[in-house]
Write a protein that holds these residues in place. Sequence first.
Motif, PDB file in Angstrom:
ATOM      1  N   GLN A  23      19.060   0.919 -20.523  1.00  0.00           N
ATOM      2  CA  GLN A  23      19.208   2.361 -20.330  1.00  0.00           C
ATOM      3  C   GLN A  23      20.052   2.979 -21.444  1.00  0.00           C
ATOM      4  O   GLN A  23      19.752   4.065 -21.943  1.00  0.00           O
ATOM      5  N   ARG A  24      21.099   2.273 -21.871  1.00  0.00           N
ATOM      6  CA  ARG A  24      21.926   2.781 -22.968  1.00  0.00           C
ATOM      7  C   ARG A  24      21.106   2.889 -24.252  1.00  0.00           C
ATOM      8  O   ARG A  24      21.222   3.863 -25.006  1.00  0.00           O
ATOM      9  N   GLU A  42      21.481  -6.415 -13.494  1.00  0.00           N
ATOM     10  CA  GLU A  42      22.161  -5.122 -13.616  1.00  0.00           C
ATOM     11  C   GLU A  42      22.720  -4.887 -15.020  1.00  0.00           C
ATOM     12  O   GLU A  42      22.520  -3.803 -15.595  1.00  0.00           O
ATOM     13  N   GLN A  94      27.903  -7.975 -19.825  1.00  0.00           N
ATOM     14  CA  GLN A  94      28.326  -6.635 -19.433  1.00  0.00           C
ATOM     15  C   GLN A  94      29.537  -6.115 -20.203  1.00  0.00           C
ATOM     16  O   GLN A  94      29.671  -4.909 -20.393  1.00  0.00           O
ATOM     17  N   THR A 143      21.428  -1.906 -17.555  1.00  0.00           N
ATOM     18  CA  THR A 143      22.383  -0.964 -18.138  1.00  0.00           C
ATOM     19  C   THR A 143      22.239  -0.917 -19.652  1.00  0.00           C
ATOM     20  O   THR A 143      22.244   0.169 -20.260  1.00  0.00           O
ATOM     21  N   THR A 172      18.725   2.377 -11.665  1.00  0.00           N
ATOM     22  CA  THR A 172      18.151   2.610 -12.987  1.00  0.00           C
ATOM     23  C   THR A 172      16.921   3.499 -12.892  1.00  0.00           C
ATOM     24  O   THR A 172      16.726   4.408 -13.712  1.00  0.00           O
TER      25      THR A 172
END
Length: 815
Positions: free
Chosen positions: A592-593, A585, A346, A589, A631
């Motif tokens: 999605q980025r 998670e 992350q 992320t 998401t």
Amino acid sequence: MGAKSLTRNEAEQRAALLTVDRYDLAVDLRGLFAGEVLESTATITFRCGTPGTETFVDCAMDVRTATLNGVPLDLATVADGRIPLPDLAADNVLVVTATQDDTAEGAGILRTVDPTDDLVYVWTSFEPDEARRVWACFDQPDLKAPHRFTVSAPPTWTVTSNDAPESVTDLEDGRLWTFPDTPPLSTYVVVVNAGPFHEIRSERGDHDLGIFCRQSLRGVLERDAPLIFDVTEQGLAFFGEQFGRPFPQRRYDQVFVPDMGGAMENWGCVTWGDGMVTRSAPSYNDEIYFANVILHEMAHQWFGDLVTMQWWDDLWLNEAFASWAADWALTGATRFTDAHAVFLAQFKMFGYRDDMGPATHPIRADIPDVDAATANFDSITYIKGQGVLAQLVAYVGEEAFVAGLRAYFRDHAWGNTRLDDLMSAIGTAADRDLGAWTHAWLDRAGTDTLTLGDGAITAASPDDDAPRPHRLDIGCYSRTGSGRGLELTETVEVETAGVSTPVTLPAADLRLLNDGDLTFAAVRSDEATTRALLDGAGDLPTALGRGLAVTTAWDMLVKGELPTAAFLDCVLAVLEREDSPALVEPFLTLAQRAVERWTPDAQVATAQRRLADVAAALAAVDEHRQPALSTLAATATDDAHFALLDEAVAGADDTDLAWSLLTRRAELGDPSPAAVAALLERDPDPDARVRALCVRAAQAEQAAKEEAWTEVFEKRSVPAGTAMSQVASAFWRPGQTDLLLPFAHRYVDEATRLSGGGMLAVMSLFRMMVPGVADDDVIARGRMAADDPAMQPQVRSTMLTAMDTLARMQRAQAG
């Protein structure tokens, strides 16, 4: 009010001249109940080693009176936030009364009115040099002294400071709170917070723990209180034992305040932005991040407060150590034993991102003045610094590292240090000369690239110097018919030296360089091994291994070595079978980025559908449901996706998810004003208006974007931290390039005139509103703007990194 930045030379001269014995600070907050004026009287007792000389005291306020040893000072000489102090005696008493009416921008102090109930809250945060905006002081880290506060406040307010109050007595129009002397502290780690707080206390071990929040958030704080108290108790016990020095006072408070980006390690009274308290039930990653911040700020009580850097060029000593120690304590003392996998998946990529860009700098930086220090509150100082400390632990061994820390705290308690003091303590404990290691890792910018080839690790340095030494592991994995598909058969420990280090490895189906993520380096392999890694990432048996595989693929994407579609193939294949909540998670992320920022507009809808399908499947697993639905709400594309989200919102009455769903529908052309008004009416969150602004910001309409831009940049009405992040995400939506490009140009314009607000507020605003789109002109203008010497250093570094990232995104989108 204009205030000159303190230079390192000035600080050194003043520290050589003065010894501060104590601060007695009388702070009157009553003018903030219905107005904007704070008044303070600072009585500073100090000695001068060369009587007859002169210096200055910092005070970026409206000075009303000032006397030195009973003699009034000429207020006409006050300028640039400084009061000249002529003809010093050997022993001196300075008394300064001043007022501050700039309490709305978060520069040292912020007064906030809660929109839900009109209650007023006040907080202070002084890093790096903003105590001077609230009272007169010698505002530099190496002039430490005890502070004693007396605070006059409205009768309905609770006041918190660095320890429990000695007494609270009634005044004619308020109450007087008297606090005991603090230990010798730097000016930037003392604090006064006030307001009609909701307070919860718990006796844990040898400590009296307290948490505070505004009244409108009492429900969510009470929900999270068990986690906060448990982790705080565990952390205080762990650090006290490991450092050989328990936290020395009973009281330890954490105060959650509005409109503050981040958290601040004030001695015994940590202040948090209350945006970190999630309004809906927290996900696993919300909890582990929350616990990490608790332990990060707690570690500062030793590393930063007890022992403090002498000057801001060693800022990393504070922040990198606290970040490393937080993960160390999470793994060793709490239920979050997979903390390092979360850090890798992350956060660590942001350290790599900043280190490959034009704003990179050595971890130990040259800081000529305090303004320059603000630029280094970045991912190199925090995240790369944490990774490098982890490498140092691997290099010398944890036992020697901890022994060195204990000696360091023992020998320098309540004092100030330089980097050499720490490295000497660790080197002595490890019986290793760390001089060359220190230079290689801390005095040079950039990231080494390590490549595993046939019988050797090849190291490439980012500069003309030799590659750094790396202590790392190579995991050798073989295919098996059970489990995930790959099984660790042998770990080979390596300490690299120079450009090429020979290694003898057993036969294996997959060899994972830097297994366990011990060092800070980009890792690569030959073509066949890379293909095996990308195809078999989900087969690796450990969360850390899978995290390393996916983040290696991300690094390849960012550096133009892997197409966006290939990265998505890798991460989505891993997500389809991922069972670790520590990874689900962060991987969602990242995916999605990649979809929203690194995919050509024409392919975004297809990529969103792929990600939404994976998220919908993960939502069927209870422990992954919350991040998966989040998401899905950002990427939903068909009726089945929206039906699943509608059912989830209705079933759980999840207002956060409901807002996200409305934002997605608005992005797709259905702004649903009646639904927005209804949700706004029933949402108890004091920042619910920001979520309504997100719905507006997501719309592909000029008027909607203008409205959001005005709230962010002109009215400054969006709270720092989480709220600002939500608005930014809603504003910069994929597929709106033509509409958004003019705003990317306006972002560059804002950078050239950005002023006002404290460091945390400016960082939150400018970093989170980095454009999601750009063209060659935007990038060229951004780079040119960053060359302007008048630009704030923290804004310049953000601009340079942003333009570098946008250029990389453009290249990826172009294929």
